[in-house]
Design a protein around this motif. Structure first.
Motif, mmCIF file in Angstrom:
data_model
loop_
_atom_site.group_PDB
_atom_site.id
_atom_site.type_symbol
_atom_site.label_atom_id
_atom_site.label_comp_id
_atom_site.label_asym_id
_atom_site.label_seq_id
_atom_site.Cartn_x
_atom_site.Cartn_y
_atom_site.Cartn_z
ATOM 1 N N MET A 39 47.185 39.622 34.303
ATOM 2 C CA MET A 39 48.219 39.050 33.431
ATOM 3 C C MET A 39 47.938 37.557 33.203
ATOM 4 O O MET A 39 48.102 37.048 32.086
ATOM 5 C CB MET A 39 49.607 39.246 34.035
ATOM 6 N N ALA A 40 47.479 36.863 34.239
ATOM 7 C CA ALA A 40 47.134 35.448 34.091
ATOM 8 C C ALA A 40 45.927 35.280 33.169
ATOM 9 O O ALA A 40 45.889 34.368 32.335
ATOM 10 C CB ALA A 40 46.855 34.833 35.463
ATOM 11 N N ASP A 41 44.934 36.175 33.294
ATOM 12 C CA ASP A 41 43.782 36.126 32.385
ATOM 13 C C ASP A 41 44.212 36.318 30.936
ATOM 14 O O ASP A 41 43.729 35.624 30.026
ATOM 15 C CB ASP A 41 42.748 37.198 32.756
ATOM 16 N N ARG A 42 45.113 37.282 30.694
ATOM 17 C CA ARG A 42 45.586 37.526 29.333
ATOM 18 C C ARG A 42 46.301 36.292 28.796
ATOM 19 O O ARG A 42 46.141 35.911 27.639
ATOM 20 C CB ARG A 42 46.511 38.738 29.283
ATOM 21 N N GLN A 43 47.098 35.644 29.646
ATOM 22 C CA GLN A 43 47.817 34.453 29.237
ATOM 23 C C GLN A 43 46.835 33.332 28.861
ATOM 24 O O GLN A 43 46.991 32.670 27.831
ATOM 25 C CB GLN A 43 48.741 33.988 30.358
ATOM 26 N N VAL A 44 45.814 33.121 29.666
ATOM 27 C CA VAL A 44 44.822 32.079 29.387
ATOM 28 C C VAL A 44 44.088 32.379 28.081
ATOM 29 O O VAL A 44 43.903 31.499 27.233
ATOM 30 C CB VAL A 44 43.826 31.934 30.559
ATOM 31 N N HIS A 45 43.666 33.628 27.866
ATOM 32 C CA HIS A 45 42.952 33.994 26.634
ATOM 33 C C HIS A 45 43.859 33.834 25.407
ATOM 34 O O HIS A 45 43.395 33.403 24.342
ATOM 35 C CB HIS A 45 42.424 35.431 26.719
ATOM 36 N N THR A 46 45.128 34.156 25.545
ATOM 37 C CA THR A 46 46.063 33.994 24.423
ATOM 38 C C THR A 46 46.222 32.517 24.077
ATOM 39 O O THR A 46 46.216 32.147 22.896
ATOM 40 C CB THR A 46 47.430 34.612 24.771
ATOM 41 N N ILE A 47 46.344 31.666 25.082
ATOM 42 C CA ILE A 47 46.499 30.231 24.830
ATOM 43 C C ILE A 47 45.241 29.651 24.188
ATOM 44 O O ILE A 47 45.315 28.899 23.210
ATOM 45 C CB ILE A 47 46.856 29.484 26.133
ATOM 46 N N VAL A 48 44.066 30.002 24.717
ATOM 47 C CA VAL A 48 42.810 29.489 24.156
ATOM 48 C C VAL A 48 42.645 29.953 22.707
ATOM 49 O O VAL A 48 42.324 29.163 21.807
ATOM 50 C CB VAL A 48 41.601 29.919 25.025
#
Length: 181
Positions: A39-48
């Motif tokens: 979930m943290a990876d998805r959040q980082v990819h969405t922000i980038v």
């Protein structure tokens, strides 16, 4: 700049779509459970992806086309520096618009032969409007040829081409080049 903006916008939106479609659950013996790391990876990819898309959008909105250097525009070809303040004024000016000094009028010497820009138009209001646009912009206008407004002549073909481009860009008028001998 706009091309790079479009590219960044497409990459950013694609990255966000990829991030939002990531599976963040893992299977356990009792079914599927969300994984905090995924979930943290998805959040980082969405922000980038969102930041890249935002940068692309800003480049697309504010990225203008490169303008021609001021020395190459037709308005500058019929201009000269003011003898008092050195700012650019038209050759036909009798008073400097920058410093207010009285200056002597200098007439543009038009060659008897050379390249002309011919703008065909209908007689009447369209002809008068076109001729007014040409004279207001300060381009040398020859005596009209029927229903054709003639600008020039210019010694160099590139001068006539620049005038043709300026008229097309600034006033959406289309003409043709001709050589007058």
């Amino acid at each position: 700049m706009k091309g790079l903006g479009i590219f960044a916008l497409v990459v950013g939106v694609s990255w966000v779509i990829f991030a939002l479609s990531m599976d963040v659950s893992v299977s356990t013996g009792m079914g599927r459970v969300n994984n905090l790391g995924l979930m943290a990876d998805r959040q980082v990819h969405t922000i980038v992806g969102g930041m890249i898309a935002l940068a692309g959008l800003i480049m697309l909105i504010f990225g203008g086309k490169i303008s021609a250097s001021p020395a190459s525009t037709p308005a500058e070809m019929d201009a000269r520096p003011c003898p008092f303040c050195a700012e650019t004024i038209k050759n036909a000016a009798v008073k400097c618009k920058h410093c207010g000094s009285d200056v002597e009028q200098t007439l543009r010497v038009t060659p008897s032969e050379g390249w002309t820009v011919r703008i065909p138009c209908r007689p009447g209001m369209e002809f008068n409007a076109t001729q007014k646009i040409v004279s207001d912009d300060g381009w040398p206008c020859e005596s009209p040829d029927g229903a054709v407004v003639v600008i020039g002549p210019y010694k160099e073909k590139k001068e006539a081409v620049e005038v043709l481009k300026e008229i097309r860009i600034n006033h959406s008028l289309f003409g043709e080049l001709s050589y007058k001998s």
